[in-house]
Every structure is written in C-alpha cells, then in structure tokens.
Design a protein around this motif. Structure first.
Motif, PDB file in Angstrom:
ATOM      1  N   TRP A 265       0.784  -1.181   0.044  1.00 47.60           N
ATOM      2  CA  TRP A 265      -0.125   0.112   0.089  1.00 47.60           C
ATOM      3  C   TRP A 265       0.782   1.169  -0.026  1.00 47.60           C
ATOM      4  N   GLY A 266       0.403   2.257  -0.331  1.00 45.50           N
ATOM      5  CA  GLY A 266       1.166   3.376  -0.709  1.00 45.50           C
ATOM      6  C   GLY A 266       0.481   4.878  -0.639  1.00 45.50           C
ATOM      7  N   TRP A 267       1.453   5.826  -0.668  1.00 48.36           N
ATOM      8  CA  TRP A 267       0.725   7.169  -0.586  1.00 48.36           C
ATOM      9  C   TRP A 267       1.588   8.073  -1.778  1.00 48.36           C
ATOM     10  N   PHE A 268       0.670   8.728  -2.344  1.00 55.89           N
ATOM     11  CA  PHE A 268       0.890   9.465  -3.592  1.00 55.89           C
ATOM     12  C   PHE A 268       0.432  10.909  -3.392  1.00 55.89           C
ATOM     13  N   ARG A 269       0.855  11.866  -4.150  1.00 57.38           N
ATOM     14  CA  ARG A 269       0.405  13.359  -3.778  1.00 57.38           C
ATOM     15  C   ARG A 269       0.705  14.120  -5.143  1.00 57.38           C
ATOM     16  N   GLN A 270      -0.374  14.826  -5.306  1.00 54.81           N
ATOM     17  CA  GLN A 270      -0.324  15.723  -6.507  1.00 54.81           C
ATOM     18  C   GLN A 270      -0.730  17.196  -6.237  1.00 54.81           C
TER      19      GLN A 270
END
Length: 125
Positions: free
Chosen positions: A33-38
């Motif tokens: 599982w992971g986190w990304f940002r924009q």
C-alpha cells in the motif's frame, strides 16, 4: 476494491497531520500500500509505501525523516504520519494498493491497481 483516504486538513508550517487509508468489503491480496500526492499544476508523485506482509517501507527523499508510514493489518488500515509539514507538502494525497505479485515495497504508480479518492493537505506559512 475501494480505498478511502481521510485525515487531510489545513495546518501551519511545522505542524503535523495523520492520514488514514482503509478499505471496506472483501479482503484482497496486495503486496504494497502506498501514498502519492499531486500538487496543483504538477504531476502525481510517490510519497511512501509499505509492504503489507512484513512492514518494509520506502520513502521519497523529500519526506524521508519527516513522514512515517505504518499499517494495521487486522483493521486493513494504513497511516501516514506527517511531521514538520512545509508549504511544499501542500497537495492532494492519494492512497493506493498493488496486486499481490511483487517483492519489496512498490513505488511505481503503474504498479498500483487500486486508488482512493484523495484527501487535501494544505500547509500555510
């Protein structure tokens, strides 16, 4: 599979926030599982990921030492503790999960099959 991200908000530089990501419905097999940002006007970027099986983590250089990713396996929930937030951390944060067929904590967006709706984090100076 549906992922729900929550915990975003407006904070001052130097403060902390804790994001959560959980799933409902039937359990599913996943390696990471992971986190990304924009951020506005920028491409979505990797933040951190965690291998579900053994808790091995990976961080982007920009957040290493400030953010901590963790998971609660029985509750199918992932967290992102964000400390010493800076205005450059302002973005919509997305949680995501891969399928099962990988080794090591994933970080390539193309490897993440399931995505949450995003939660806004705004850091004011």
């Amino acid at each position: 599979v549906q992922l729900q991200a929550s915990g975003g908000g407006l904070v001052l530089a130097g403060e902390s926030l804790r994001l959560s990501c959980t799933t409902s419905g039937r359990p599913f097999a996943s390696n990471s599982w992971g986190w990304f940002r924009q951020a506005r006007g920028k491409e979505r970027e990797f933040v951190a990921s965690i291998q579900w099986r053994n808790g091995v983590t990976r961080y982007a250089a920009s957040v290493k030492g400030r953010f901590i990713i963790s998971r609660d396996n029985p509750k199918n929930t992932m967290f992102l503790q964000m400390n010493t937030l800076q205005p450059d951390d302002t973005a919509t944060y997305y949680c995501a999960a891969t399928g099962p067929a990988y080794s090591g904590p994933n970080y390539r967006q193309s490897e993440f099959l399931y995505w949450g709706q995003g939660t806004q984090v705004t850091v004011s100076s």
